[in-house]
Scaffold this motif. Sequence first.
Motif, PDB file in Angstrom:
ATOM      1  N   LEU A  76       9.014  -4.348  11.381  1.00 15.79           N
ATOM      2  CA  LEU A  76       8.200  -5.557  11.375  1.00 15.79           C
ATOM      3  C   LEU A  76       6.778  -5.168  10.992  1.00 15.79           C
ATOM      4  N   LEU A  77       6.277  -5.793   9.930  1.00 12.95           N
ATOM      5  CA  LEU A  77       4.928  -5.505   9.446  1.00 12.95           C
ATOM      6  C   LEU A  77       4.178  -6.807   9.189  1.00 12.95           C
ATOM      7  N   SER A  78       2.885  -6.731   9.246  1.00 17.38           N
ATOM      8  CA  SER A  78       2.076  -7.875   8.836  1.00 17.38           C
ATOM      9  C   SER A  78       1.941  -7.860   7.320  1.00 17.38           C
ATOM     10  N   ARG A  79       1.510  -8.971   6.770  1.00 13.08           N
ATOM     11  CA  ARG A  79       1.288  -9.014   5.321  1.00 13.08           C
ATOM     12  C   ARG A  79       0.219  -8.002   4.923  1.00 13.08           C
ATOM     13  N   HIS A  80      -0.774  -7.812   5.784  1.00 12.83           N
ATOM     14  CA  HIS A  80      -1.844  -6.871   5.486  1.00 12.83           C
ATOM     15  C   HIS A  80      -1.323  -5.437   5.389  1.00 12.83           C
ATOM     16  N   SER A  81      -0.471  -5.054   6.321  1.00 14.54           N
ATOM     17  CA  SER A  81      -0.024  -3.653   6.372  1.00 14.54           C
ATOM     18  C   SER A  81       1.132  -3.358   5.431  1.00 14.54           C
ATOM     19  N   SER A  82       1.689  -4.372   4.777  1.00 16.93           N
ATOM     20  CA  SER A  82       2.821  -4.141   3.876  1.00 16.93           C
ATOM     21  C   SER A  82       2.385  -3.813   2.455  1.00 16.93           C
ATOM     22  N   LYS A  83       1.115  -3.935   2.170  1.00 17.35           N
ATOM     23  CA  LYS A  83       0.621  -3.703   0.812  1.00 17.35           C
ATOM     24  C   LYS A  83       0.976  -2.290   0.358  1.00 17.35           C
ATOM     25  N   GLY A  84       1.572  -2.192  -0.833  1.00 12.91           N
ATOM     26  CA  GLY A  84       1.944  -0.906  -1.397  1.00 12.91           C
ATOM     27  C   GLY A  84       3.343  -0.446  -1.024  1.00 12.91           C
TER      28      GLY A  84
END
Length: 73
Positions: free
Chosen positions: A2-10
């Motif tokens: 489970l990740l936030s949209r912010h931490s999923s970048k890349g």
Amino acid sequence: MLLSRHSSKGLEFDTVILGGVGELADDEDNLAQEARLLYVGMTRARRRLLVTGSGNNWFTDRLHEMSSNYCNR
């Protein structure tokens, strides 16, 4: 995972589930930022993307239009 949209970048995943799209802020001050973050989240999916949301806002209206156009082909 489970990740936030912010931490999923890349990062990329076979399946991505984005929930709560109906709760995104669509006021004039936040629309562009929320759209960018939604784009980041959606483009993390390699094979499957599931988007959920209740209520109506700019994002759910556009997604509904897109899915209606796709299904009417």
